[in-house]
Each structure stands twice: as C-alpha cells, then as structure tokens.
Design an enzyme around this catalytic site. Structure first.
Site, PDB file in Angstrom:
ATOM      1  N   ASP A   4      37.552  35.854  34.545  1.00 23.07           N
ATOM      2  CA  ASP A   4      37.329  37.191  35.109  1.00 23.07           C
ATOM      3  C   ASP A   4      37.195  38.194  33.969  1.00 23.07           C
ATOM      4  O   ASP A   4      36.293  39.016  33.952  1.00 23.07           O
ATOM      5  CB  ASP A   4      38.500  37.606  36.007  1.00 23.07           C
ATOM      6  CG  ASP A   4      38.469  36.903  37.354  1.00 23.07           C
ATOM      7  OD1 ASP A   4      37.498  36.169  37.614  1.00 23.07           O
ATOM      8  OD2 ASP A   4      39.423  37.075  38.133  1.00 23.07           O
ATOM      9  N   THR A  34      35.001  39.310  43.336  1.00 25.92           N
ATOM     10  CA  THR A  34      34.602  38.562  44.526  1.00 25.92           C
ATOM     11  C   THR A  34      35.339  39.043  45.784  1.00 25.92           C
ATOM     12  O   THR A  34      34.757  39.135  46.847  1.00 25.92           O
ATOM     13  CB  THR A  34      34.852  37.054  44.328  1.00 25.92           C
ATOM     14  OG1 THR A  34      36.217  36.847  43.939  1.00 25.92           O
ATOM     15  CG2 THR A  34      33.968  36.514  43.223  1.00 25.92           C
ATOM     16  N   THR A  35      36.621  39.371  45.613  1.00 27.08           N
ATOM     17  CA  THR A  35      37.382  39.846  46.766  1.00 27.08           C
ATOM     18  C   THR A  35      36.824  41.181  47.248  1.00 27.08           C
ATOM     19  O   THR A  35      36.608  41.394  48.447  1.00 27.08           O
ATOM     20  CB  THR A  35      38.868  40.000  46.389  1.00 27.08           C
ATOM     21  OG1 THR A  35      39.273  38.833  45.685  1.00 27.08           O
ATOM     22  CG2 THR A  35      39.728  40.181  47.601  1.00 27.08           C
ATOM     23  N   ASP A  92      42.141  34.177  43.432  1.00 25.12           N
ATOM     24  CA  ASP A  92      40.750  34.417  43.123  1.00 25.12           C
ATOM     25  C   ASP A  92      39.907  34.224  44.385  1.00 25.12           C
ATOM     26  O   ASP A  92      39.866  33.130  44.950  1.00 25.12           O
ATOM     27  CB  ASP A  92      40.335  33.422  42.038  1.00 25.12           C
ATOM     28  CG  ASP A  92      38.936  33.695  41.534  1.00 25.12           C
ATOM     29  OD1 ASP A  92      38.659  34.862  41.213  1.00 25.12           O
ATOM     30  OD2 ASP A  92      38.136  32.759  41.474  1.00 25.12           O
TER      31      ASP A  92
HETATM   32  P1  ADP Z   1      38.435  41.111  42.795  1.00 21.84           P
HETATM   33  O1  ADP Z   1      38.315  39.676  43.204  1.00 21.84           O
HETATM   34  O2  ADP Z   1      37.645  41.999  43.700  1.00 21.84           O
HETATM   35  O3  ADP Z   1      38.155  41.340  41.353  1.00 21.84           O
HETATM   36  P2  ADP Z   1      41.174  41.674  42.122  1.00 21.84           P
HETATM   37  O4  ADP Z   1      42.325  41.018  42.787  1.00 21.84           O
HETATM   38  O5  ADP Z   1      40.840  41.272  40.750  1.00 21.84           O
HETATM   39  O6  ADP Z   1      39.941  41.486  43.079  1.00 21.84           O
HETATM   40  O7  ADP Z   1      41.445  43.230  42.164  1.00 21.84           O
HETATM   41  C1  ADP Z   1      40.562  44.152  41.635  1.00 21.84           C
HETATM   42  C2  ADP Z   1      40.991  45.552  42.008  1.00 21.84           C
HETATM   43  O8  ADP Z   1      42.258  45.857  41.434  1.00 21.84           O
HETATM   44  C3  ADP Z   1      40.017  46.593  41.488  1.00 21.84           C
HETATM   45  O9  ADP Z   1      39.728  47.509  42.503  1.00 21.84           O
HETATM   46  C4  ADP Z   1      40.786  47.247  40.343  1.00 21.84           C
HETATM   47  O10 ADP Z   1      40.410  48.585  40.124  1.00 21.84           O
HETATM   48  C5  ADP Z   1      42.193  47.150  40.841  1.00 21.84           C
HETATM   49  N1  ADP Z   1      43.190  47.266  39.765  1.00 21.84           N
HETATM   50  C6  ADP Z   1      43.349  46.505  38.667  1.00 21.84           C
HETATM   51  N2  ADP Z   1      44.394  46.923  37.921  1.00 21.84           N
HETATM   52  C7  ADP Z   1      44.924  47.999  38.564  1.00 21.84           C
HETATM   53  C8  ADP Z   1      46.030  48.876  38.333  1.00 21.84           C
HETATM   54  N3  ADP Z   1      46.797  48.743  37.270  1.00 21.84           N
HETATM   55  N4  ADP Z   1      46.254  49.865  39.215  1.00 21.84           N
HETATM   56  C9  ADP Z   1      45.484  49.992  40.296  1.00 21.84           C
HETATM   57  N5  ADP Z   1      44.452  49.204  40.591  1.00 21.84           N
HETATM   58  C10 ADP Z   1      44.157  48.209  39.752  1.00 21.84           C
HETATM   59 MG    MG Z   2      39.155  40.789  39.677  1.00 20.26          MG
END
Ligand code: ADP
Ligand code: MG
Length: 567
Positions: free
Chosen positions: A416, A94-95, A61
């Site tokens: 989240d 956040t990332t 996270d």
């Molecule tokens: P953040 O802290 O930004 O929420 P995450 O590690 O939760 O970071 O990643 C979010 C990203 O992962 C988003 O761009 C989302 O569209 C992408 N994502 C989530 N599930 C999938 C999937 N099954 N295939 C491709 N991208 C995905």
């Molecule tokens: Mg996320």
C-alpha cells in the site's frame, strides 16, 4: 380462440425484472460495501478468512478480503472488480472505492423511492462525477519527487493501523528510498525548491504551467519483496540486489562467490527422463552399464559446457540431480535449483544475464554479473543474496517476521505504501486525508448543484453525501460519534477551512495537512471514477437474465455469498 403461449426462453432461465432487479442488485452491492466498511482507516478492524482447506488470512485490506470471499452475485462481483482495478491502478484505496460505490447505490435507492427515474439519477451522477474530478484536480496540492518528507508521510498514512503500524517510520524510509531508486525523474527542481507543508498553496493548474518533467516510469515490479521467517519484523531491510528464497543445492559448494558470473538455465540438469511410454529393454548387466554411462556422459557434457562458459554461479529453473550437483560442486560452482520463473526474470533484469533454454547455447551464454553471490541464514530460512548487480535498480525488501500471517500482512501494508508513494511521484499531486478531501469535494459539489434543475440537483446532492461516508466511517470505526464529526467538519469547511479533517491520532477535527495525514490524488480520482461508473452501470440494469447450471441451482442470483443469507 385460445392462443398457444409464446415461449421465449427455456424454463431453466431465471429472470428478474424491473424494480426487483434493481433492488436485488443494489442490496448485493450494499452488502459488499458493508463487509469492508469496518476495516476502513487506522482504527478499522481486521477480518479473519478461513479457506475450505483451512488456510487462514488475517487482513484489513479491502481487495484481499473480497478476493478471498469468492463472491458470486453478479452485481456484487462488479463491486469486487472496483477493488481489483483500484489495486492494479493505484495499489491502495480499495476499501474507499468500494464504499463510495455502495453508498452511491444506497443513496440512489432513496431517489428511486421518491419515484425519480433511474435515467435522471444516472444523469445526475454522471454530471456529479465529472464535476468532482474537476474540483479534485483543482484543489489537489503539488509536490515534487524531491519532497522526501512528504512522501514519507504519505507512506506512513497508508500504513497507519496496518500490520506495519509500530514500524511505519522505518518502513516509510525504506519505501521512499526504494521507489526513488527505481523511478526515472528529471524534475526541474529549481522551479520548486524545498517546500514545507505550509507552502502547499498552489493548485494543479500551476503544475501544468511549471511542467513537472518526469517520464512516469515507475515499475513497482522492480522491487522484489521477499519474506523470511525467524527474525523480528524490525529487522526488515532494503537490500540493493536480489534476495532469493533458495539455498545452494549442495553443502560442498562455496558459501560465497565474489565477482559472480551467472548462468541462468531454464531446463533441468538431470538424466533425461524417459517418456512415460518409452520402454528400455535391457537384457544384460553390460547393457545397463553402458546405458548409465551414456546418461552420465550427457550430464558431464552439460557441466563441461557450463564450466567452459566461465560461469561460477548457476540459477536453474528446474531440477539439478545428484550427479550434476557432485560435478558442479567439484568445479566450485554455486548452484540453486527450482528457482521460480518470475525470479529468473528478475535476476536476468538485475544482472544482465540471458536465460538459456537450449543445450547448445550453454557453452556461450550471455552471463549475468554481480559482485557477490552469497548464502545467508536467517533463523529457519536460508537465502541467497545477489548483491552489487549490474543494474543498480535491482532492489529487494526483505521482510523478517515471526509468523507467516505477520509476514503476509506486513507485505500488504508495505505494498500500500509503495503504491501510494509511486503514484504521488508520478502525478506530483496529493490531497489531505482523514476525510478532509471528501468533505471539501462534497461542499463544493453541493454549491455547484444549485445551478442544476430540481431532480438532477437531488442526484448531485446524494453523490455529495456518498463522499461524506468516508469521514463518517473513519469516525465510527474509531468509536467517535459520526454525526457530531460530520456536523463539525461541514461547518469548518463552510468557513473555508479546506484542510479540516478527522485526525485519528488525536480524535479531533483539525488541519490534517499539519498533522501530516496525506494521501495521493490518484487514490481519490480512481476511486471516484470507478465507483461512479459501476454505480451507474448497476442502476441502468432493469433485467437480469441468468441461466442455471446443470445441477439446477440458480446461477448465483439468490444466495451467492458464502456465509450470507440468501436474498
Ligand atoms: P483503503 O483500503 O481505502 O486504503 P484504509 O483502511 O487504508 O482503506 O484507510 C484509508 C483511510 O484512512 C483514508 O481515508 C485516510 O485518509 C485515512 N487515514 C489514514 N491515517 C489517518 C489518520 N491518522 N487519521 C485519520 N484518518 C486517517
Ligand atoms: Mg489504504
């Protein structure tokens, strides 16, 4: 004639100017973005953070990582603030937000190298940010709070690759049910009916025309998250009511109370603690006896008042001593002590009871009501359930799990999901994930840029390419060639496939809406907004003036990040 040198500032002030200041800040911001980059997306990796006291946190996270790192460089701290704002405004993304900011600054550096003045760059970035928001709103898709399937997909997208991965379907159900229960919606459903993913055609303007009515009141604090060590994570449950991490103070008290009338007390039910400097001089056994008697009388009086109020359950924020416990259990009253203040407030809201902070009010407090108050054992933990509360919106998600690390990371994943579902319900707008929205925004932004003057156009171009950093990183973290993916994504968006994104279930470029990878609009709008604001702010700095602390070490301008080489 020799002039005296002019001294503006004391010697211990550190100053970095012009290009050096800019490059130093950009470098720091890039480093922050590099740190979280490998955690992005479902195939992202985790970080293990070890505190000075050897506490361990394992997480992917973004905001948790940056928060735990105790970053000190001033520009890097501004990056951390982006993550914190994102967390409080949306609860996810956040990332993404930090990475976009880092890339905007990295790309700005390329323009600085081409001798483009920061003023031009920031102007171009500002134009680009505004246009991006406009396009984003235009191409977002609308949903209604009744689209439960879509809301579940949103929760699942948020949790993919997180601690909750294996159980995300179950968790998504819990989340949607919980958030819907605490939300206040008066949606004019007839306007929408039930929709299928394929009907996702209309734009945000339609929404304004059709007027989704909701008062946007979703306070996620209404959902209590409680963790219990022992059972398996798959036993995690949604409980209607409040669950407290407390056992009753004495084994002699009833295990269950039906028709609970609850007193909430925020002072100690104890013998008065004499002030530290009070001296009681007792010279005879009789005196001691009478002193003890007096104290006991005051406890008896307190308990008598509680009994008179009709309460059969007491939640006390402070201590309850042995004698009070004894008296209370003789009256068959269920008592928990040292209940956290935040929990007292939650119980008050849930049961309608008022917190009593004054001895005189004890006999006639506003009691709270719940159908059942019960002690429940789970593995090593003993909890108190308060069920059937006066306020039906009181909810607890009780996470079960084997270890503290699992419990904590599951909580973050659930949060989240909750944030994403709540924000999708509030705005009624969602976007395709898997980088599809970023590619589409970049595509349209470049098109728009062609209408601008040469130098600003370059800045808009760099802004667009910063957005593409999200899909390329999603690919890279999954071990897929980012350049191949970017090329394919771009060409498919050029051909009008606006929902083409990288699906990390299949590792292919596909229509991600059909693959049900969906995210809230607010994640993206908030991320783009704060990322561009901070990037612009950092670019405008050409002078860093920092005072040193007493030990003479520089106030974090040189080597502020733990474990990082100075720069
Ligand atoms: P953040 O802290 O930004 O929420 P995450 O590690 O939760 O970071 O990643 C979010 C990203 O992962 C988003 O761009 C989302 O569209 C992408 N994502 C989530 N599930 C999938 C999937 N099954 N295939 C491709 N991208 C995905
Ligand atoms: Mg996320």
């Amino acid at each position: 004639m020799t002039e005296k040198p002019v001294v503006l500032m004391p010697e211990d002030i550190q100053r970095i100017m012009g290009k050096d200041a800019q490059r130093n800040n950009i470098l720091a911001a890039k480093m922050v973005s590099e740190i979280v980059k490998t955690t992005l997306g479902p195939k992202g990796m985790d970080k293990m953070l070890v505190s000075p006291t050897n506490d361990i946190v394992v997480t992917n996270d973004g905001v948790t990582i940056l928060d735990e790192m105790q970053i000190e460089h001033p520009a890097a701290k501004m990056m951390v603030e982006i993550a914190k704002t994102q967390e409080s405004e949306v609860g996810d993304g956040t990332t993404t937000a930090v990475m976009i900011a880092g890339k905007l600054l990295e790309n700005a550096e390329k323009l600085l190298d081409k001798k483009i003045h920061p003023t031009i760059i920031t102007k171009g970035y500002r134009i680009a940010a505004e246009k991006t928001q406009e396009i984003l709103k235009e191409i977002s898709l609308k949903i209604s709070p009744e689209d439960e399937d879509i809301l579940k997909q949103i929760a699942m997208t948020a949790m993919t690759g997180k601690g909750a991965e294996g159980l995300k379907e179950k968790f998504a159900e819990i989340i949607v049910k919980a958030v819907k229960q605490i939300g206040d919606f008066q949606t004019s459903l007839t306007e929408f009916g039930k929709k299928q993913i394929g009907d996702f055609q209309s734009s945000a303007e339609d929404i304004e025309r059709k007027q989704i009515q909701h008062n946007g009141k979703i306070d996620l604090n209404d959902i209590k998250i409680e963790k219990s060590k022992g059972n398996s994570i798959k036993d995690t449950e949604l409980i209607s009511g409040i669950v407290l991490d407390k056992e009753k103070v004495s084994a002699d008290m009833p295990k269950v109370v039906y028709d609970a009338k609850i007193a909430l007390v925020d002072f100690a039910l104890e013998l008065k603690n004499p002030e530290i400097d009070t001296k009681i001089s007792i010279s005879s056994p009789e005196q001691l006896q009478s002193f003890i008697q007096q104290e006991e009388e005051s406890i008896k009086d307190m308990v008598g008042k509680i009994e008179m109020s009709g309460a059969n359950v007491v939640f006390c924020q402070k201590g309850v001593d042995d004698f009070a416990q004894y008296l209370l259990s003789k009256k068959n009253i269920y008592v928990c002590r040292r209940v956290a203040k935040s929990d007292m407030e939650k119980i008050s809201k849930a049961t309608g009871g008022k917190i009593v902070s004054n001895l005189n009010e004890l006999a006639s407090p506003e009691l709270g009501y719940a159908q059942i108050v019960e002690e429940v054992k789970h593995g090593e933990d003993t909890l108190t359930y308060i069920k059937g509360c006066k306020n039906p919106k009181a909810l607890t998600i009780l996470i079960h799990g084997g270890t503290e690390h699992v419990l904590d990371e599951t909580e973050r994943a659930l949060k989240d999901g909750m944030g994403d579902v709540a924000s999708s319900m509030k705005t009624g707008l969602v976007v395709p994930g898997g980088g599809a929205i970023e590619i589409e925004l970049a595509h349209r932004l470049r098109h728009f840029g062609q209408s601008l003057s040469g130098r600003e156009q370059l800045a808009v171009e760099e802004f667009a390419s910063a957005l593409e950093f999200i899909p390329t990183t999603l690919a890279e973290n999954a071990g897929i060639d980012p350049i191949d993916i970017l090329t394919e994504l771009k060409s498919r968006h050029d051909a009008g496939e606006k929902n083409a994104g990288i699906n990390l279930f299949t590792n292919k470029v596909e229509n991600v809406l059909e693959a049900r990878i969906i995210e809230p609009y607010k994640i993206k709008s908030q991320a783009i907004n704060s990322a561009s604001e901070v990037a612009i702010m950092i670019l405008r700095i050409d002078d860093v003036i920092a005072s040193t602390d007493k030990t003479g070490s520089m106030n974090s301008m040189t080597g502020g990040m733990p474990g990082m080489p100075g720069y």
